[in-house]
Structures are given as C-alpha cells and as structure tokens.
Design an enzyme around this catalytic site. Structure first.
Site, PDB file in Angstrom:
ATOM      1  N   TYR A   1       0.713  -1.034  -0.135  1.00 44.97           N
ATOM      2  CA  TYR A   1       0.011  -0.252   0.120  1.00 44.97           C
ATOM      3  C   TYR A   1       0.935   1.037   0.027  1.00 44.97           C
ATOM      4  O   TYR A   1       0.122   2.366  -0.044  1.00 44.97           O
ATOM      5  CB  TYR A   1      -1.050  -0.003   1.316  1.00 44.97           C
ATOM      6  CG  TYR A   1      -1.954  -1.325   1.075  1.00 44.97           C
ATOM      7  CD1 TYR A   1      -2.864  -1.186   0.104  1.00 44.97           C
ATOM      8  CD2 TYR A   1      -1.971  -2.025   2.133  1.00 44.97           C
ATOM      9  CE1 TYR A   1      -3.956  -2.537  -0.030  1.00 44.97           C
ATOM     10  CE2 TYR A   1      -2.927  -3.259   1.866  1.00 44.97           C
ATOM     11  CZ  TYR A   1      -3.662  -3.344   0.714  1.00 44.97           C
ATOM     12  OH  TYR A   1      -4.494  -4.199   0.818  1.00 44.97           O
ATOM     13  N   ASP A  60     -25.584  -0.656  -2.404  1.00 46.22           N
ATOM     14  CA  ASP A  60     -26.732  -0.034  -2.652  1.00 46.22           C
ATOM     15  C   ASP A  60     -26.810   1.348  -2.256  1.00 46.22           C
ATOM     16  O   ASP A  60     -27.521   2.017  -2.598  1.00 46.22           O
ATOM     17  CB  ASP A  60     -27.537  -1.139  -1.637  1.00 46.22           C
ATOM     18  CG  ASP A  60     -27.938  -2.368  -2.272  1.00 46.22           C
ATOM     19  OD1 ASP A  60     -27.625  -2.649  -3.512  1.00 46.22           O
ATOM     20  OD2 ASP A  60     -28.694  -3.305  -1.659  1.00 46.22           O
ATOM     21  N   HIS A  83      -8.347   2.028  -5.748  1.00 43.25           N
ATOM     22  CA  HIS A  83      -7.754   1.312  -5.033  1.00 43.25           C
ATOM     23  C   HIS A  83      -6.077   1.402  -5.088  1.00 43.25           C
ATOM     24  O   HIS A  83      -5.768   1.616  -6.375  1.00 43.25           O
ATOM     25  CB  HIS A  83      -7.835  -0.209  -5.529  1.00 43.25           C
ATOM     26  CG  HIS A  83      -9.367  -0.764  -5.351  1.00 43.25           C
ATOM     27  ND1 HIS A  83      -9.886  -1.015  -4.116  1.00 43.25           N
ATOM     28  CD2 HIS A  83     -10.351  -0.919  -6.066  1.00 43.25           C
ATOM     29  CE1 HIS A  83     -11.258  -1.346  -4.112  1.00 43.25           C
ATOM     30  NE2 HIS A  83     -11.443  -1.118  -5.665  1.00 43.25           N
ATOM     31  N   LEU A  84      -5.368   1.465  -4.023  1.00 41.28           N
ATOM     32  CA  LEU A  84      -3.885   1.681  -4.042  1.00 41.28           C
ATOM     33  C   LEU A  84      -3.307   0.618  -4.793  1.00 41.28           C
ATOM     34  O   LEU A  84      -2.386   0.922  -5.626  1.00 41.28           O
ATOM     35  CB  LEU A  84      -3.393   1.973  -2.424  1.00 41.28           C
ATOM     36  CG  LEU A  84      -4.045   3.060  -1.812  1.00 41.28           C
ATOM     37  CD1 LEU A  84      -4.248   2.643  -0.263  1.00 41.28           C
ATOM     38  CD2 LEU A  84      -3.034   4.328  -2.008  1.00 41.28           C
ATOM     39  N   SER A  85      -3.710  -0.772  -4.321  1.00 37.26           N
ATOM     40  CA  SER A  85      -2.926  -1.640  -4.871  1.00 37.26           C
ATOM     41  C   SER A  85      -3.611  -2.221  -6.471  1.00 37.26           C
ATOM     42  O   SER A  85      -4.771  -1.793  -6.544  1.00 37.26           O
ATOM     43  CB  SER A  85      -2.951  -2.923  -4.053  1.00 37.26           C
ATOM     44  OG  SER A  85      -4.104  -3.385  -3.805  1.00 37.26           O
TER      45      SER A  85
HETATM   46  C1  DQA Z   1      -7.659  -1.986  -1.413  1.00 40.14           C
HETATM   47  C2  DQA Z   1      -7.731  -3.178  -1.640  1.00 40.14           C
HETATM   48  C3  DQA Z   1      -8.593  -4.256  -1.096  1.00 40.14           C
HETATM   49  O1  DQA Z   1      -8.625  -5.377  -1.625  1.00 40.14           O
HETATM   50  C4  DQA Z   1      -8.170  -4.331   0.385  1.00 40.14           C
HETATM   51  O2  DQA Z   1      -9.022  -4.870   1.327  1.00 40.14           O
HETATM   52  C5  DQA Z   1      -8.089  -2.841   0.929  1.00 40.14           C
HETATM   53  C6  DQA Z   1      -7.196  -1.848   0.297  1.00 40.14           C
HETATM   54  C7  DQA Z   1      -6.642  -1.010  -1.842  1.00 40.14           C
HETATM   55  O3  DQA Z   1      -6.664   0.223  -1.827  1.00 40.14           O
HETATM   56  O4  DQA Z   1      -5.673  -1.484  -2.708  1.00 40.14           O
HETATM   57  O5  DQA Z   1      -7.964  -2.726   2.230  1.00 40.14           O
HETATM   58  O6  DQA Z   1      -8.782  -1.334  -1.489  1.00 40.14           O
END
Ligand code: DQA
Length: 148
Positions: free
Chosen positions: A26, A90, A103-105
C-alpha cells in the site's frame, strides 16, 4: 451544482493504518498525507472536498446517505468492503451520484477474492494499482465529469 462542486472522499476499513500497513503493498503515504494532497488539489481544481474514514460499514453507509443533496460526487476506496458489501453498493447506488472507485494496489494482480467488486457495477470508473496517485487521478476525473 454550484461552480465549486462538492466532493466526498470515503476511505473504508483499515485505511486509517496506511503508512504502516503492509507498505510493500500500500506504500508509505499515510491517510493524512493522502487527504492533505487531495485538499491541496481540490483548491487548485476549485472544488469543495471533505474526507471521511471509518472502519464501520454502517457509519460509511450513514455518511453516504447524508451526501444525497449536498454532495456532487464521491471518490471512494471501500477497502475490503469492496469485495463483500452489497449494502455499501446499494447506498452508493441510491445516491445516483457519480462515484469513482479507487484502490492503491492492483487488486487484479492479487488474490482471486479481490477480483470481484460489488462497487464497480455502479461506478463511473475504477482506478487500481496507481498507489496514492490514483486518488488524484480520480479526483480530477470526477470534477471534470461533474463540470461536463
Ligand atoms: C484496497 C484493496 C482491498 O482489497 C483491500 O481489502 C484494502 C485496500 C486497496 O486500496 O488496494 O483494504 O482497497
């Protein structure tokens, strides 16, 4: 919408731990770093910005419901709720607001349970794998979309 769109940034569970949480996945930026950068970028873009983090699904849903009316768009990293929460989806869908999922990753390069998102189906767009920069890209795109 006024000249200055109001953007709500939502950070889901465990994102309060950024900086120390699995930095190889992250990154090293803390949530405060990310929010400070977004606040500076919001000024440049001429939009209002509020950030909200919670580890609790119900609190996130309450905040999203409260956005109906005063908010013009939502930038959200739902964390693990991405892959599990119909209720969060929802709530986002009920607002009818443009939503960008961040998403960071790169969730698609990780475990298969992360490949499914309940949120993506109601999102305007999804950004995954660009680290903290993804939030900036998302904010710019969201504001441009609202102004179009
Ligand atoms: C996340 C990816 C999700 O799978 C994980 O549960 C996170 C961080 C990301 O920012 O990459 O908490 O959302």
């Amino acid at each position: 919408m006024s000249d200055s769109p109001a953007i709500l940034v939502i950070h889901g569970p465990n994102l309060n731990l950024l900086g120390t949480r699995e930095p190889e996945i992250y990154g090293h930026a803390t949530l405060a770093d990310i929010d400070a950068r977004l606040a500076a970028e919001a000024k440049e873009l001429g939009c209002e910005l509020e950030s909200f983090q919670s580890n609790h699904e119900g609190e996130l849903i309450d905040r999203i419901q409260a956005a109906m009316g005063p908010v013009d768009g939502i930038l959200i990293n739902p964390g693990g709720l991405t892959h599990s929460s119909v209720s969060l989806r929802d709530a986002l869908g009920a607002t009818s607001l443009p939503v960008i999922e961040v998403h960071l990753s790169n969730v698609f390069a990780r475990e298969s349970f992360r490949h499914q998102s309940f949120v993506s189906g109601i999102a305007l767009g999804v950004i995954s794998g660009l680290g903290a920069r993804g939030y900036s890209v998302g904010l710019e795109a969201l504001v441009a979309h609202i102004r179009e």
